[in-house]
Design a protein around this motif. Structure first.
Motif, PDB file in Angstrom:
ATOM      1  N   THR A   1     -56.732  20.228  89.834  1.00 43.03           N
ATOM      2  CA  THR A   1     -55.400  20.034  90.247  1.00 43.03           C
ATOM      3  C   THR A   1     -55.020  21.756  90.516  1.00 43.03           C
ATOM      4  OG1 THR A   1     -54.776  20.399  87.834  1.00 43.03           O
ATOM      5  CG2 THR A   1     -54.953  18.270  88.562  1.00 43.03           C
ATOM      6  N   ASP A   2     -55.611  22.645  90.153  1.00 42.46           N
ATOM      7  CA  ASP A   2     -54.982  24.031  90.537  1.00 42.46           C
ATOM      8  C   ASP A   2     -55.547  24.792  91.692  1.00 42.46           C
ATOM      9  OD1 ASP A   2     -52.964  24.475  88.169  1.00 42.46           O
ATOM     10  OD2 ASP A   2     -54.778  24.656  87.080  1.00 42.46           O
ATOM     11  N   PRO A   3     -54.781  25.282  92.712  1.00 40.14           N
ATOM     12  CA  PRO A   3     -55.386  26.030  93.731  1.00 40.14           C
ATOM     13  C   PRO A   3     -56.363  27.230  92.893  1.00 40.14           C
ATOM     14  CG  PRO A   3     -53.081  25.605  94.217  1.00 40.14           C
ATOM     15  CD  PRO A   3     -53.327  25.434  92.684  1.00 40.14           C
ATOM     16  N   ALA A   4     -57.048  27.803  93.906  1.00 44.49           N
ATOM     17  CA  ALA A   4     -57.839  28.904  93.547  1.00 44.49           C
ATOM     18  C   ALA A   4     -56.859  30.068  92.974  1.00 44.49           C
ATOM     19  CB  ALA A   4     -58.663  29.713  94.446  1.00 44.49           C
ATOM     20  N   ASP A   5     -56.971  30.507  91.827  1.00 42.69           N
ATOM     21  CA  ASP A   5     -56.433  31.656  91.080  1.00 42.69           C
ATOM     22  C   ASP A   5     -55.171  31.183  90.389  1.00 42.69           C
ATOM     23  OD1 ASP A   5     -58.256  33.448  91.620  1.00 42.69           O
ATOM     24  OD2 ASP A   5     -57.487  34.281  93.306  1.00 42.69           O
ATOM     25  N   ARG A   6     -54.971  29.961  90.313  1.00 42.64           N
ATOM     26  CA  ARG A   6     -53.685  29.685  89.678  1.00 42.64           C
ATOM     27  C   ARG A   6     -54.079  28.917  88.182  1.00 42.64           C
ATOM     28  NH1 ARG A   6     -49.715  24.867  91.602  1.00 42.64           N
ATOM     29  NH2 ARG A   6     -51.355  23.661  90.337  1.00 42.64           N
ATOM     30  N   PHE A   7     -53.272  29.364  87.350  1.00 41.35           N
ATOM     31  CA  PHE A   7     -53.544  29.048  85.861  1.00 41.35           C
ATOM     32  C   PHE A   7     -52.169  28.524  85.545  1.00 41.35           C
ATOM     33  CE2 PHE A   7     -56.386  32.436  87.006  1.00 41.35           C
ATOM     34  CZ  PHE A   7     -57.563  32.122  86.384  1.00 41.35           C
ATOM     35  N   SER A   8     -52.359  27.089  85.090  1.00 39.62           N
ATOM     36  CA  SER A   8     -51.370  26.285  84.516  1.00 39.62           C
ATOM     37  C   SER A   8     -50.938  26.408  83.014  1.00 39.62           C
ATOM     38  CB  SER A   8     -51.332  24.898  85.009  1.00 39.62           C
ATOM     39  OG  SER A   8     -51.691  24.646  86.482  1.00 39.62           O
ATOM     40  N   CYS A   9     -49.739  26.278  82.283  1.00 37.27           N
ATOM     41  CA  CYS A   9     -49.398  26.257  81.340  1.00 37.27           C
ATOM     42  C   CYS A   9     -49.760  24.754  80.535  1.00 37.27           C
ATOM     43  CB  CYS A   9     -47.911  26.332  81.030  1.00 37.27           C
ATOM     44  SG  CYS A   9     -47.401  26.287  79.122  1.00 37.27           S
ATOM     45  N   VAL A  10     -50.755  24.857  79.652  1.00 39.13           N
ATOM     46  CA  VAL A  10     -51.278  23.379  79.230  1.00 39.13           C
ATOM     47  C   VAL A  10     -50.577  23.100  77.907  1.00 39.13           C
ATOM     48  CG1 VAL A  10     -53.414  22.372  78.366  1.00 39.13           C
ATOM     49  CG2 VAL A  10     -53.371  23.887  80.118  1.00 39.13           C
ATOM     50  N   ALA A  11     -50.227  24.145  77.146  1.00 39.56           N
ATOM     51  CA  ALA A  11     -49.489  23.779  75.746  1.00 39.56           C
ATOM     52  C   ALA A  11     -48.511  25.094  75.192  1.00 39.56           C
ATOM     53  CB  ALA A  11     -50.552  23.527  74.701  1.00 39.56           C
ATOM     54  N   GLN A  12     -47.664  24.962  74.594  1.00 36.73           N
ATOM     55  CA  GLN A  12     -46.922  26.134  74.159  1.00 36.73           C
ATOM     56  C   GLN A  12     -46.259  25.673  72.786  1.00 36.73           C
ATOM     57  OE1 GLN A  12     -43.085  25.887  76.550  1.00 36.73           O
ATOM     58  NE2 GLN A  12     -43.945  24.217  77.594  1.00 36.73           N
ATOM     59  N   VAL A  13     -46.036  26.699  72.096  1.00 32.39           N
ATOM     60  CA  VAL A  13     -45.208  26.997  70.841  1.00 32.39           C
ATOM     61  C   VAL A  13     -44.064  27.738  71.459  1.00 32.39           C
ATOM     62  CG1 VAL A  13     -44.946  27.531  68.570  1.00 32.39           C
ATOM     63  CG2 VAL A  13     -46.773  26.306  69.347  1.00 32.39           C
ATOM     64  N   TRP A  14     -42.914  27.453  71.692  1.00 37.23           N
ATOM     65  CA  TRP A  14     -41.852  28.291  72.329  1.00 37.23           C
ATOM     66  C   TRP A  14     -40.512  27.961  72.019  1.00 37.23           C
ATOM     67  CZ3 TRP A  14     -43.037  31.598  76.038  1.00 37.23           C
ATOM     68  CH2 TRP A  14     -42.026  32.265  76.962  1.00 37.23           C
ATOM     69  N   PRO A  15     -39.900  28.754  71.173  1.00 39.87           N
ATOM     70  CA  PRO A  15     -38.593  28.819  70.730  1.00 39.87           C
ATOM     71  C   PRO A  15     -37.564  29.437  71.459  1.00 39.87           C
ATOM     72  CG  PRO A  15     -39.576  30.539  69.854  1.00 39.87           C
ATOM     73  CD  PRO A  15     -40.786  30.101  70.614  1.00 39.87           C
ATOM     74  N   TRP A  16     -37.807  29.966  72.571  1.00 42.49           N
ATOM     75  CA  TRP A  16     -37.072  30.574  73.428  1.00 42.49           C
ATOM     76  C   TRP A  16     -36.085  29.823  74.268  1.00 42.49           C
ATOM     77  CZ3 TRP A  16     -37.762  34.083  70.081  1.00 42.49           C
ATOM     78  CH2 TRP A  16     -38.965  34.765  70.031  1.00 42.49           C
ATOM     79  N   SER A  17     -34.873  30.320  74.711  1.00 39.33           N
ATOM     80  CA  SER A  17     -33.872  29.283  75.542  1.00 39.33           C
ATOM     81  C   SER A  17     -34.166  29.518  76.954  1.00 39.33           C
ATOM     82  CB  SER A  17     -32.520  30.123  75.369  1.00 39.33           C
ATOM     83  OG  SER A  17     -32.604  31.515  75.893  1.00 39.33           O
ATOM     84  N   VAL A  18     -35.071  30.417  77.290  1.00 39.18           N
ATOM     85  CA  VAL A  18     -35.527  30.484  78.875  1.00 39.18           C
ATOM     86  C   VAL A  18     -37.140  29.694  78.875  1.00 39.18           C
ATOM     87  CG1 VAL A  18     -36.283  31.695  80.870  1.00 39.18           C
ATOM     88  CG2 VAL A  18     -34.230  32.583  79.326  1.00 39.18           C
ATOM     89  N   LYS A  19     -37.321  28.708  79.626  1.00 40.76           N
ATOM     90  CA  LYS A  19     -38.570  28.229  80.003  1.00 40.76           C
ATOM     91  C   LYS A  19     -39.830  29.200  80.067  1.00 40.76           C
ATOM     92  CE  LYS A  19     -38.922  24.242  81.742  1.00 40.76           C
ATOM     93  NZ  LYS A  19     -38.953  23.449  83.069  1.00 40.76           N
ATOM     94  N   PRO A  20     -40.981  28.857  79.705  1.00 38.28           N
ATOM     95  CA  PRO A  20     -42.142  29.570  80.089  1.00 38.28           C
ATOM     96  C   PRO A  20     -42.324  29.441  81.687  1.00 38.28           C
ATOM     97  CG  PRO A  20     -42.857  27.945  78.810  1.00 38.28           C
ATOM     98  CD  PRO A  20     -41.117  27.817  78.850  1.00 38.28           C
ATOM     99  N   PHE A  21     -43.035  30.276  82.066  1.00 33.67           N
ATOM    100  CA  PHE A  21     -43.693  30.092  83.547  1.00 33.67           C
ATOM    101  C   PHE A  21     -44.609  28.875  83.478  1.00 33.67           C
ATOM    102  CE2 PHE A  21     -43.171  34.737  84.561  1.00 33.67           C
ATOM    103  CZ  PHE A  21     -41.829  34.433  85.076  1.00 33.67           C
ATOM    104  N   ASP A  22     -44.394  27.839  84.509  1.00 31.39           N
ATOM    105  CA  ASP A  22     -45.339  26.957  84.602  1.00 31.39           C
ATOM    106  C   ASP A  22     -46.736  27.358  85.012  1.00 31.39           C
ATOM    107  OD1 ASP A  22     -43.313  24.886  84.054  1.00 31.39           O
ATOM    108  OD2 ASP A  22     -42.900  24.797  85.986  1.00 31.39           O
ATOM    109  N   PHE A  23     -46.781  28.595  85.973  1.00 29.17           N
ATOM    110  CA  PHE A  23     -48.075  29.070  86.368  1.00 29.17           C
ATOM    111  C   PHE A  23     -48.024  30.396  86.088  1.00 29.17           C
ATOM    112  CE2 PHE A  23     -46.406  25.582  89.148  1.00 29.17           C
ATOM    113  CZ  PHE A  23     -47.597  24.756  88.934  1.00 29.17           C
ATOM    114  N   TYR A  24     -49.273  31.018  86.313  1.00 31.93           N
ATOM    115  CA  TYR A  24     -49.656  32.411  86.128  1.00 31.93           C
ATOM    116  C   TYR A  24     -50.735  32.708  87.123  1.00 31.93           C
ATOM    117  CZ  TYR A  24     -46.877  34.945  82.517  1.00 31.93           C
ATOM    118  OH  TYR A  24     -45.779  35.521  81.920  1.00 31.93           O
ATOM    119  N   TYR A  25     -50.524  33.943  87.870  1.00 31.02           N
ATOM    120  CA  TYR A  25     -51.467  34.299  88.571  1.00 31.02           C
ATOM    121  C   TYR A  25     -52.285  35.507  88.281  1.00 31.02           C
ATOM    122  CZ  TYR A  25     -49.745  30.513  91.674  1.00 31.02           C
ATOM    123  OH  TYR A  25     -49.362  29.393  92.471  1.00 31.02           O
TER     124      TYR A  25
END
Length: 220
Positions: free
Chosen positions: A65-89
């Protein structure tokens, strides 16, 4: 150190039964019913609880499902008001630096990152961390702290590797339990946990690809 070994055993136990199921079903047409998000979340919750981390995230590369060099958020423990990135490169911030180099990263105090830039430039060449949502005030909001109160906000990120391939990264931030800095034993424990995650993820993605290959053959 003994507590870290106990954590590794618990992570291994969380992943072991699922890995066995994946291997058993590798020759069948169906993937295991459990999706990776639920299993990875359980692992993250155990890691965060053990070290007292407020935040923990896992980013992984899925070949299906990911193009080359894309890393997707699979799971999170995240208390902040701003969402985490869906992807990192590779190269994006601290986590992207880990994806690019395959090295673990420790930030001693996120609040003092600007003052400690020379230290990080020497020890982590090419790494730039960006405070994209004012982490100090997010911590104060989350814990209900007065304006002049905060403790050292630690950060650690370790690569998730499959042999020589970087499959993703495990990031943990801000321990509420002292000592607040992440020591070598904690990095070692997280690295071992990341290796266990890599094994599980390899099995899961291989099972996914085998199912997709069978479905493609049946559709011809």
């Amino acid at each position: 150190e003994r507590a870290s070994r106990a954590l590794v055993k618990e992570v291994h136990a969380l992943l072991r039964c699922s890995t066995a199921a994946l291997e058993e079903r590798a020759g069948t047409q169906n993937l295991p019913e459990e999706l990776p998000e639920s299993r990875m979340l359980r692992v993250l919750e155990r890691i965060a609880g053990h070290f007292g981390f407020v935040e923990a995230t896992i980013y992984l590369h899925n070949p299906s499902t990911d193009p080359a060099d894309r890393f997707s958020c699979v799971a999170q423990v995240w208390p902040w008001s701003v969402k985490p990135f869906d992807f990192y490169y590779p190269g994006d911030g601290g986590l992207g630096w880990v994806l690019q180099t395959g090295r673990p990263l420790r930030l001693l105090d996120l609040v003092l990152y600007g003052e400690d830039r020379d230290y990080y430039a020497r020890n982590y060449p090419g790494m730039t961390w960006t405070d994209r949502f004012d982490i100090k005030n997010e911590v104060r909001r989350y814990f209900g702290l007065p304006a002049d109160e905060v403790w050292p906000l630690s950060y650690v990120c370790v690569p998730i590797t499959d042999g020589n391939e970087i499959a993703g990264a495990l990031r943990c931030c801000i321990s509420r339990k002292g000592p607040y800095h992440v020591d070598e034993d904690a990095v070692a424990a997280l690295t071992t946990a990341a290796d266990l995650i890599a094994d599980w993820w390899t099995n899961w993605t291989h099972a996914q690809q085998e199912r997709e290959g069978r479905q493609s053959a049946l559709s011809i």
